[in-house]
Enzyme design. Structure first.
Site, short mmCIF file in Angstrom:
data_model
loop_
_atom_site.label_atom_id
_atom_site.label_comp_id
_atom_site.label_asym_id
_atom_site.label_seq_id
_atom_site.Cartn_x
_atom_site.Cartn_y
_atom_site.Cartn_z
N ARG A 20 0.80 -1.22 0.00
CA ARG A 20 0.00 0.00 0.00
C ARG A 20 0.83 1.28 0.00
O ARG A 20 0.29 2.36 0.05
CB ARG A 20 -0.94 0.01 1.21
CG ARG A 20 -1.93 -1.13 1.19
CD ARG A 20 -2.87 -1.06 2.38
NE ARG A 20 -3.63 -2.30 2.54
CZ ARG A 20 -4.69 -2.61 1.81
NH1 ARG A 20 -5.13 -1.78 0.89
NH2 ARG A 20 -5.33 -3.74 2.01
N GLN A 30 4.34 -10.81 9.01
CA GLN A 30 3.20 -10.74 8.09
C GLN A 30 3.66 -11.05 6.66
O GLN A 30 2.83 -11.13 5.77
CB GLN A 30 2.59 -9.34 8.12
CG GLN A 30 2.03 -8.96 9.49
CD GLN A 30 1.64 -7.49 9.54
OE1 GLN A 30 2.40 -6.66 10.03
NE2 GLN A 30 0.47 -7.16 9.05
N HIS A 63 0.91 -14.97 8.06
CA HIS A 63 0.14 -14.94 6.82
C HIS A 63 0.60 -16.00 5.83
O HIS A 63 0.31 -15.94 4.65
CB HIS A 63 0.22 -13.54 6.18
CG HIS A 63 -0.55 -12.50 6.96
ND1 HIS A 63 -0.34 -11.14 6.81
CD2 HIS A 63 -1.52 -12.63 7.91
CE1 HIS A 63 -1.15 -10.49 7.64
NE2 HIS A 63 -1.87 -11.36 8.31
N CYS A 95 -7.70 -31.46 0.12
CA CYS A 95 -7.24 -32.51 1.04
C CYS A 95 -6.21 -32.00 2.05
O CYS A 95 -5.85 -32.71 2.98
CB CYS A 95 -6.67 -33.70 0.26
SG CYS A 95 -5.02 -33.42 -0.45
N CYS A 136 -3.98 -30.78 -7.47
CA CYS A 136 -3.32 -31.64 -6.50
C CYS A 136 -3.10 -33.03 -7.10
O CYS A 136 -4.02 -33.61 -7.68
CB CYS A 136 -4.20 -31.74 -5.25
SG CYS A 136 -3.60 -32.93 -4.02
N SER A 174 2.38 -1.37 9.08
CA SER A 174 1.49 -0.23 9.29
C SER A 174 0.56 -0.47 10.48
O SER A 174 -0.14 0.44 10.92
CB SER A 174 0.64 0.00 8.03
OG SER A 174 -0.17 -1.13 7.78
N ASN A 183 9.00 2.27 11.83
CA ASN A 183 8.24 2.26 10.58
C ASN A 183 8.36 3.61 9.88
O ASN A 183 8.40 4.66 10.53
CB ASN A 183 6.75 1.96 10.86
CG ASN A 183 6.01 1.51 9.61
OD1 ASN A 183 6.49 0.63 8.89
ND2 ASN A 183 4.88 2.11 9.33
ZN ZN Z 1 -5.45 -32.69 -2.56
#
Ligand code: ZN
Length: 250
Positions: free
Chosen positions: A32, A99, A119, A130, A152, A194, A218
């Site tokens: 962002r 994050q 995350h 599965c 998969c 943030s 930050n």
């Molecule tokens: Zn699977």
């Protein structure tokens, strides 16, 4: 700065939360910021919702192409990531909650004992049917070889990077570990985030309520700045190594 170093030096338990700001110096754009991924390409934000991914094979094809081109595959940890490895070696790091999905903390050498990738990580893929989880490499090879939406191999279900999308719950075990780490530290450092994405943004609240000191590193203001014991706006690749160095004995 030296104040923060002395707090780190005295603390037996430091919990660190990192966000996109720690990886920009490794060449991974944030979301962002002025040059962020979602600022330049609003469509990319829509692509990261779980509903869009599940419901639209076209979205999945675009996401897989984006994964192939992700800057994380060639990015290297920067001095900020490495400083947190040093902090772990000093025995003071209670937990490192990130994050970020780029895997750079792990690549730098932070151990699984302290690292919580809240995350998820794009270095693994998971089957949404599965639950089978595996390293991302072989699946990305299939995409590169022409499978636009690889299924998969066990159950034929939809595969996805092992990252948390919008509309997808965090892993309850990861969230609990993160909350416990916030509640049981003496010093909570929020670096390059943030502090606006929930529930992660509640972690400083938990730390403050438990009596911890709060340090914010930050570039931009955060909702917690007024309640922090220290706010530093310098680049993380400079400030984090300086803090860890000034906390080192001798
Ligand atoms: Zn699977």
């Amino acid at each position: 700065m030296s104040r923060v170093g002395s707090w780190v030096a005295k603390a037996r338990a430091v919990t660190v939360l990192t966000g996109a700001g720690i990886s920009t110096a490794s060449g991974i754009p944030d979301f962002r910021g002025p040059d962020g991924l979602w600022t330049r390409d609003p469509e990319a934000e829509r692509l990261s919702s779980l509903d869009a991914y599940l419901g639209d094979a076209g979205v999945r094809r675009r996401v897989w192409q984006g994964r192939l081109r992700h800057p994380a595959w060639t990015a290297r940890p920067n001095p900020a990531h490495l400083a947190l490895v040093e902090l772990e070696r000093s025995g003071r790091l209670r937990a490192l909650v990130t994050q970020n999905i780029d895997g750079l903390h792990q690549l730098a050498g932070t151990s699984g004992d302290v690292l919580i990738e809240i995350h998820g990580t794009l270095r693994d893929v998971v089957c949404l049917f599965c639950g089978r989880r595996s390293p991302a490499g072989p699946t990305l090879e299939r995409v590169r070889a022409g499978e636009a939406d690889p299924a998969c191999e066990d159950c034929g279900g939809i595969l996805k990077s092992a990252t948390v999308s919008f509309g997808q719950a965090l892993d309850p075990g990861d969230l609990q570990r993160a909350q416990e780490a916030a509640a049981s530290c003496e010093l909570f450092i929020a670096a390059g985030t943030s502090l606006t994405v929930y529930p992660v943004a509640l972690l400083p609240e938990i730390a403050l309520a438990s009596g911890a000191r709060l340090v914010i590193l930050n570039a931009q203001p955060t909702p917690y700045d007024d309640r922090a014991d220290e706010v530093i706006r310098a680049p993380l690749a400079e400030v984090l190594p300086a803090i860890v160095r000034s906390a080192a004995p001798g």
